[in-house]
Scaffold this motif. Structure first.
Motif, PDB file in Angstrom:
ATOM      1  N   CYS A 158       0.820  -1.042   0.074  1.00 38.60           N
ATOM      2  CA  CYS A 158       0.019   0.068   0.063  1.00 38.60           C
ATOM      3  C   CYS A 158       0.798   1.109  -0.005  1.00 38.60           C
ATOM      4  CB  CYS A 158      -0.947   0.092   1.118  1.00 38.60           C
ATOM      5  SG  CYS A 158      -1.925   1.322   1.535  1.00 38.60           S
ATOM      6  N   VAL A 171      -3.422   1.067  -3.823  1.00 39.02           N
ATOM      7  CA  VAL A 171      -2.741  -0.092  -3.850  1.00 39.02           C
ATOM      8  C   VAL A 171      -2.882  -0.725  -5.471  1.00 39.02           C
ATOM      9  CG1 VAL A 171      -4.872  -1.452  -3.654  1.00 39.02           C
ATOM     10  CG2 VAL A 171      -2.919  -2.641  -3.187  1.00 39.02           C
ATOM     11  N   LEU A 208       0.726  -4.487   3.359  1.00 37.80           N
ATOM     12  CA  LEU A 208      -0.494  -4.215   3.804  1.00 37.80           C
ATOM     13  C   LEU A 208      -0.670  -5.406   5.107  1.00 37.80           C
ATOM     14  CD1 LEU A 208      -2.579  -3.663   0.739  1.00 37.80           C
ATOM     15  CD2 LEU A 208      -2.861  -2.798   2.759  1.00 37.80           C
TER      16      LEU A 208
END
Length: 256
Positions: A158, A171, A208
């Protein structure tokens, strides 16, 4: 002798739940004015730091500094025996090899006590450098959790970027791309506000998977604070009332 009683026992339960997937073994360091935990995850990518001031407890006694080494999965199993409204008392002798946990229901009609075997963990205190962050973002913790959960469907890294426009979470993955932009807003309810304090724009990339682990602390409070500067770890902080906090540090991914 160490003894601490937390009327809102669920806070301690939630703290252990928040770190158990990241950290296997850690020390609870007790001093006369606070209880703290500091540990790295097994892959040494992230660091977790917990602080609870003695004022968070309605009874707190620590005759001398003591480190209680515990396994977080085992601690979590015992804490599952405590009801959400129970008070939790932690007790240990100075040279104890076990930690006593006592759970009392509100009317004290049910009192349970358990002993958790302690471990001898040789952990060097990790010096966390004092960093002045270029950007801090305060946002509702539930919103942050939702963004991370939604973006995780699409990819595993991310990009968090902060500009005059707001804070953007992006993303890119095999499935496609996703962007969530939050603009600064100050509404009537403080817990719903997004407050951005930015000296200069910053853009960093993170795994993430770890951000998702951090959001396990969402239940501890309505606000999360993200602190970022170029090329240094992000700090994801969940304040616990006025009495403490849990902070996660995560190194950014550097482009190969």
């Amino acid at each position: 002798m160490f003894e601490a009683r937390l009327v809102e026992g669920r806070v301690f339960k939630q703290l252990i739940e928040a770190i158990k997937d990241l950290v296997q073994d850690a020390n609870i360091d007790c001093s006369e004015d606070e209880l703290s935990i500091q540990a790295m995850d097994s892959s040494h990518v992230s660091l977790v730091q917990v602080n609870l001031q003695s004022t968070a407890f309605d009874h707190y006694r620590c005759d001398r500094a003591i480190s209680l080494g515990f396994n977080s999965a085992n601690m979590s199993k015992i804490l599952k025996c405590a009801g959400n409204d129970d008070s939790i008392t932690l007790k240990a002798e100075d040279s104890a090899d076990s930690l006593t946990l006592m759970f009392e229901s509100q009317g004290q009609e049910r009192i349970a006590d358990f002993e958790l075997k302690l471990m001898d963990i040789d952990a060097e205190p990790l010096g966390i450098p004092d960093t002045t962050y270029k950007t801090t973002i305060r946002l509702p913790s539930g919103e942050f959790q939702r963004i991370i959960r939604d973006l995780q469907v699409l990819g595993d890294t991310c990009v968090i970027s902060c500009t005059k426009e707001g804070v953007r979470f992006s993303v890119q993955g095999d499935l496609g791309t996703g962007n969530v932009l939050l603009k600064a807003n100050a509404g009537e309810k403080e817990s719903d506000n997004v407050i951005i304090d930015m000296e200069e724009p910053v853009e960093l990339t993170f795994a993430l998977r770890y951000l998702n682990f951090f959001t396990k602390a969402t239940t501890l409070g309505g606000t999360v604070i993200l602190s970022m500067s170029p090329d240094v770890p992000i700090v994801v902080e969940y304040p616990i009332g006025d009495a403490g906090h849990i902070k996660f540090y995560l190194a950014p991914k550097i482009d190969e």
